[in-house]
Structures are given as C-alpha cells and as structure tokens.
Design an enzyme around this catalytic site. Structure first.
Site, PDB file in Angstrom:
ATOM      1  N   THR A 100      -5.947  -0.567   3.801  1.00 14.29           N
ATOM      2  CA  THR A 100      -5.112   0.170   2.856  1.00 14.29           C
ATOM      3  C   THR A 100      -5.999   0.592   1.689  1.00 14.29           C
ATOM      4  O   THR A 100      -6.484  -0.265   0.938  1.00 14.29           O
ATOM      5  CB  THR A 100      -3.960  -0.720   2.346  1.00 14.29           C
ATOM      6  N   LYS A 175       1.823   5.675   3.474  1.00 13.15           N
ATOM      7  CA  LYS A 175       1.871   4.224   3.188  1.00 13.15           C
ATOM      8  C   LYS A 175       2.182   3.972   1.710  1.00 13.15           C
ATOM      9  O   LYS A 175       3.005   3.130   1.358  1.00 13.15           O
ATOM     10  CB  LYS A 175       0.526   3.612   3.588  1.00 13.15           C
ATOM     11  N   LYS A 250      -1.629  -4.597  -5.394  1.00 16.13           N
ATOM     12  CA  LYS A 250      -2.740  -3.726  -4.953  1.00 16.13           C
ATOM     13  C   LYS A 250      -2.194  -2.354  -4.509  1.00 16.13           C
ATOM     14  O   LYS A 250      -2.687  -1.310  -4.928  1.00 16.13           O
ATOM     15  CB  LYS A 250      -3.480  -4.392  -3.786  1.00 16.13           C
TER      16      LYS A 250
END
Ligand code: NAD
Length: 301
Positions: A100, A175, A250
């Site tokens: 990611t 995402k 994050k």
C-alpha cells in the site's frame, strides 16, 4: 508441491505478515517462487513454509518472469527498484507492486520500471492477514489491459475479488478512497453508539435498527465497535486486531497526501486522518481501529 511446467517463475520480495502467506498460495497453485526478505526471521519463516529463498533481491529477480513486491511503504519500493531490482531483472519482466503506497509513488515506480524496459502494475490488497492466508484477498489493480490479463491468473491464486480500476496508479487510488470511507464510517458508528448510551439506548436495540436501516455499513454489521451484537467483531476480544490503528493511520496519511495533491474539499477525510493519527500515536497503534469508540466515550478525540 512441484511447479507446473510452463507457468511463470515468480520472485516474491517482502515475506512479512502479508507476503509470506501470499507466496505460499502461489506455490500451492503450482508456481515456482523464489522469495527474499531483508530480515533473517522472515527468511527462516519462509524456508519453514517451503519457499526457496534467494541470497539477495537481485538474485531472486534474475531469470524471473514476474516480480511481486510486498513492502512496508513506498520509499522501500522505489529504493529497491532503483538500487537493484530493475537492473537485475530480464527486460520485459512484469513487476506487480502490491504494497500500500501513495498514488504518486505508484506512478513513479511505474515510470521507473517502464524506463528500464519492464512492465509494471499496482495491485494493492484489502482483506488483511486472514485474507492473505485464505487466498481471499481483494486486489485493486492499476494496469494496461494487456498487463492486467497477464497478472490475472497469479492474482487469482492469491485473491478472490480482482478489480481492474484503470491505468497505472488507479489501484492505489481505489484503495485510498475505500479506506477513507471506512475510517469515516467507523468513527460515525462509534459516535452513534456513544450518543445512544447517553440517551439510554441499549447497544442491541441500536444495532437491530441501524443494521437493517439506511445507516447500515460494514463498520456496524461486521466491525461493530461494542461487544455483543456481532460476536466475531474485535470489540468482543478487547479490540485485538483485525485492522490495527497503525495501518489505518498509515492509509489515511496516504489519503491526506492525495487530498492535498488534488485540492479536494474532503473535510471528513481530513478529520478522520487527524483522529486516527492521534489514536495510533498511543496504544491504539496495536488495537483494532474500531477501538476509537473508547477514545470517543472518554472524550479523548
Ligand atoms: P510487514 O512489515 O510484515 O512485511 C514487509 C516485509 O518487507 C518485511 O519483512 C521487510 O523486511 C520486507 N522488506 C522491506 N524492504 C525489502 C526489500 N528491499 N527486499 C526484501 N524485503 C523487504 O508488512 P505487512 O503487514 O506484510 O504489509 C505489507 C504491505 O501490505 C504494507 O504496505 C501494508 O500497508 C499492506 N497491507 C497490510 C495489511 C495487513 O493487514 N497487514 C492489509 C492490507 C495491506
């Protein structure tokens, strides 16, 4: 398990919580996999799980047809691409980047790979360690049609739902958008339960209404932040993750970066980023992100 002849040789770099079970699923699907990680404990765990481990990242990618990376963050991806991986791979190797990372980092990684004569897609995942172990991850893919078609059988060996979101970087874009919705809705559900408590409403009664009404969402029907109504939710095990606060913080940092770069008026997303950054600065880092309800109840948000 022996590799099926004719299937691509895969270098799998980053054999941590997610990468190792993903690599194991590729081996179980009949692929030849060579792994590598920088950390000795990860190498030992990979060998114990039957993954042959190369002596270095460069060694793993030499003669591979596909290189999958599953690293902590974008800087690790770009550093490894620049330092050794792109130079060591055969021209035309398909790089699948599944960590990611920020949308612009994914695009930088793509440009570096193309400039070095390779192919590259971004394919971040959701579904966590359980999804990685069970081969039920969701992949959000940013790729050309041709590269998507090449990657699809490999992604299917590791995941259940694979969505082609558009060109390079757009897997990471999907995402970041999804996790921004998730953060905002988890906070909203937590606030509603605390408000309900103060109004004298039983948790179960509020759950019975909202789970069948227009407020229904994953944050209540699966990740219900109070113990009782959904016995499998982290609230029933003192907020053991699940999806840890540190990972949510994050991902919201990446969302904030995207919000600022695109000058988007995303006030809820910005607020969620601040709330989860504070949550993850303390004990929340290791707790499920639904544990934010405790901070709301204690007026710590
Ligand atoms: P992790 O820290 O457990 O594993 C990452 C591994 O990459 C580490 O073992 C590290 O040593 C290795 N690494 C770093 N640089 C390397 C290099 N140059 N060569 C070889 N190995 C290298 O992290 P994780 O939980 O497996 O997460 C990996 C990625 O997946 C992250 O980007 C994370 O945000 C994302 N993700 C995690 C989850 C989750 O639930 N853990 C869910 C969805 C997405």
């Amino acid at each position: 398990m022996t590799a099926t002849p004719g299937t691509p040789v895969i270098a799998f770099l980053g054999l941590g919580h997610m990468g190792l079970p993903m690599a194991v699923n590729l081996v179980q699907a009949g692929h030849e996999v060579r792994g590598f990680d920088l950390v000795p404990a990860a190498i030992l765990a990979a060998e114990a799980a039957g993954i042959p481990v190369a002596a270095s990242g460069a060694d793993a990618v030499t003669d591979a047809d596909v290189v999958i990376t599953m690293f902590p963050a974008g800087k690790h991806v770009i550093e490894a691409y620049r330092a050794e991986l792109l130079a060591a791979a055969r021209p035309g190797t398909l790089f699948i980047e599944s960590s990611t990372i920020a949308v612009d980092e994914a695009r930088t990684a793509h440009e570096l790979a193309i400039a070095a004569g390779h192919r590259n897609i971004d394919a971040p995942v959701s579904g966590g360690v359980v999804g990685a172990e069970n081969g039920t991850l969701a992949f959000m893919v940013g790729a050309s049609d041709e590269d998507f078609a090449t990657a699809l059988p490999l992604l299917k060996a590791m995941g259940k739902r694979i969505v082609h979101c558009g060109g390079p970087g757009l897997g990471q874009a999907a995402k970041v958008c999804n996790n921004m919705i998730l953060a905002v809705s988890q906070i909203a559900v937590a606030e509603a339960f605390v408000l309900g408590e103060r109004l004298g409403l039983e948790h179960q009664a509020l759950y019975d209404v909202v789970s069948q009404a227009s407020g229904q969402c994953w944050s209540i029907t699966t990740n219900c932040p109070v113990p009782g109504p959904v016995p499998t939710s982290p609230a029933n095990r003192d907020y053991l993750p699940g999806f840890a606060g540190a990972l949510m913080a994050k991902d919201l940092g990446l969302a904030l970066q995207a919000i600022e770069q695109t000058s988007t008026d995303a006030q809820m997303g910005r607020l969620a980023q601040r709330i989860y950054a504070a949550f993850a600065a303390g004990e929340g880092a290791g707790r499920d992100f639904s544990g934010i309800i405790t901070d709301i109840r204690d007026d710590r948000v």
